[in-house]
Write an enzyme that holds these catalytic residues in place. Structure first.
Site: not given
Ligand code: NAD
Length: 469
Positions: A143, A159, A211, A224, A230, A232, A264, A365, A445
């Site tokens: 990214k 995370s 989710e 907006l 990206e 699962g 993933c 998944e 990506e």
């Protein structure tokens, strides 16, 4: 704000380190400082921005061993693979730097009657990157690299389950950049929400679960703010009747159980011709049985623990429901000597050789070391089952005949289909737009398409003026 404690999934009693949780005021300060820094950065020639990434790549490479050990300890990724991920992050920054050459180009057209049109591209401004715990170095680099080379400022939220190595890696990168251009805010969902809601943040590039993506999309709707997701996957591996079964078994075992299945894009369900099913499963079983489960920093370990309690519980519960539904759940592999089994989130790798396409394990998944094998009668059935999923991230086709493989691969609904493998080849990081279709993502990506995610168009339309009367 309190410090967040990061525990070692291989030894839960061990605290690997702490990070400071960012408050809403910290997020605000980072965003405003980023917006101020971005203007000067965007005014630099693209080649100078690229040079900074190349210098940072060298610093990261020089620290790859240290980053690898830290990632292994906080995330449970076996240390050799974690070190490769750090080197891979440097490779991604270099690949982004290579894209800079396209940035100085604007399309210019002479129009009827003496007018002119110029179509150029500009950075967005401040971009937020939100990354998960399973591959934080590579996912952040893919990214941050293109976003920076395009002329943006970036704020990354890792995370809380694996923030240490990525914070360190981004610190090395930031050392080559103007102050405040790249920053890290640590914390959980609330920190991410504060970032998304901030008025200067123009785009959120998120990697994680569906989710969370839905929450982010709702939050982004207020302003907006653009989203890039990206998500699962439930990647099928379609083994064709002319496949080299030994090769397929070896490579499928490697990808499906890499990082204890927490990738993933990795094989998450296997379709195999009915008449080859026993032969293939025997070979696959032998490979999976050879896995050595242990502490991620132990060089003998080929499969570490899963990352956290939620992972451990959800994969264990799915295995239990699969067993109760009457399927065989073959627990394989063996712990390395001295593995602190009770102190870590260890699971045995498991195969379900008699799975049915309709089984829960095939539909969801699993994101863990639990792999179903489904047998099929006709190739058309196999392709239909492969495509019968809400996901569409990766996929693979296995055949000794390249034309046959290509014909089947062309019919698979996914962002990428591999042939006789299930991992991006080194050049693919430069060439392949990586992303998912259906519920697996929005946007791409890597590659020039990945750079475009961090740019917008600006056109100048010059009208002809009549000669002075
Ligand atoms: P997650 O969605 O729980 O968390 C991802 C990130 O989002 C973390 O930084 C988390 O703190 C943050 N977050 C959580 N709630 C938020 C909110 N309300 N607002 C803003 N940010 C919030 O995912 P995870 O458990 O860390 O990762 C596993 C998932 O990620 C799996 O589904 C996996 O397939 C997916 N994944 C996808 C890719 C890909 O490239 N497609 C790569 C790796 C992982």
């Amino acid at each position: 704000m309190p410090d967040l404690e990061v525990r070692n999934p291989s030894r839960r009693s061990e605290v690997v380190g702490t990070v400071r949780e960012a408050s809403a005021a910290d997020v605000d300060a980072a965003a405003r400082a980023a917006a101020a820094a971005q203007r000067g950065w965007a005014a630099e020639p693209a080649a100078a921005r690229a040079d900074a990434l190349v210098r940072a790549a060298a610093r990261i490479e020089a620290s790859a061993d240290e980053l690898g050990v830290l990632l292994a300890r906080e995330a449970g990724v076996p240390v050799a693979e974690a070190t490769r991920e750090a080197g891979g992050a440097a490779h991604l920054l270099r690949a982004a730097a290579e894209l800079a050459a396209t940035l100085d180009h604007a399309d210019e057209h002479d129009t009827a009657g003496g007018g002119r049109i110029r179509v150029g591209r500009r950075p967005l401004g401040v971009v937020a990157g939100i990354v998960p715990w399973n591959a934080p170095l590579g996912l952040a680099a893919q990214k941050v690299g293109p976003a920076l080379v395009a002329g943006n400022a970036v704020i990354v939220k890792p995370s809380p389950l694996a923030p240490l190595a990525v914070t360190r890696l981004l610190g090395l990168l930031a050392g080559e950049l103007p102050e405040d251009l790249l920053s890290v805010v640590n914390g959980a969902g609330e920190t991410g929400s504060a970032l998304i809601a901030h008025p200067v943040v123009r785009k959120v590039s998120f990697t994680g679960g569906g989710e969370t993506a839905r929450h982010i999309m709702r939050a982004a709707a207020d302003r907006l703010t653009r989203v890039h997701f990206e998500l699962g996957g439930n990647d099928p591996a379609v083994v064709l009747d002319d496949a080299d079964l030994d090769l397929a078994a070896e490579r499928i075992a490697q990808t499906a159980f890499r990082r204890a299945g927490q990738i993933c894009y990795a094989v998450k369900r296997v379709y195999v011709p009915e008449r080859a099913a026993t032969d293939f499963t025997d070979r696959l079983r032998a490979r999976v049985d050879a896995l050595a489960i242990g502490d991620a920093v132990d060089p003998r370990t080929t499969m570490g623990p899963v990352n956290n309690a939620r992972q451990f519980e959800s994969v264990s519960a799915l295995a239990e429901r699969t067993r109760r539904a009457g399927r065989s759940v073959l627990e394989l592999g063996a712990p390395v000597d001295e593995t602190p089994w009770e102190d870590g989130w260890y699971l045995r790798p498991a195969l379900v050789p008699d799975a049915d396409h309709g089984d829960e394990l095939v539909t969801v998944e699993q994101f863990g070391p639990l792999l179903p094998v489904v047998s099929y009668r006709s190739e058309d059935d196999a392709i239909a089952m492969a495509n019968d999923s809400e996901y569409g991230l990766g996929s693979s086709v296995w055949s000794a005949d390249p034309d046959h493989a290509f014909a089947v691969a062309s019919r698979i609904e996914a962002g990428v289909t591999f042939v006789n493998g299930h991992v991006l080849s080194p050049d693919a990081f430069r060439l392949v737009p990586f992303g998912g279709v259906k519920q697996s993502g929005i946007g791409w990506e890597n590659s020039p398409a990945g750079l475009d995610e961090y740019l917008e168009f600006h056109s100048i339309d010059v009208h002809p003026v009549p000669p002075a009367r």
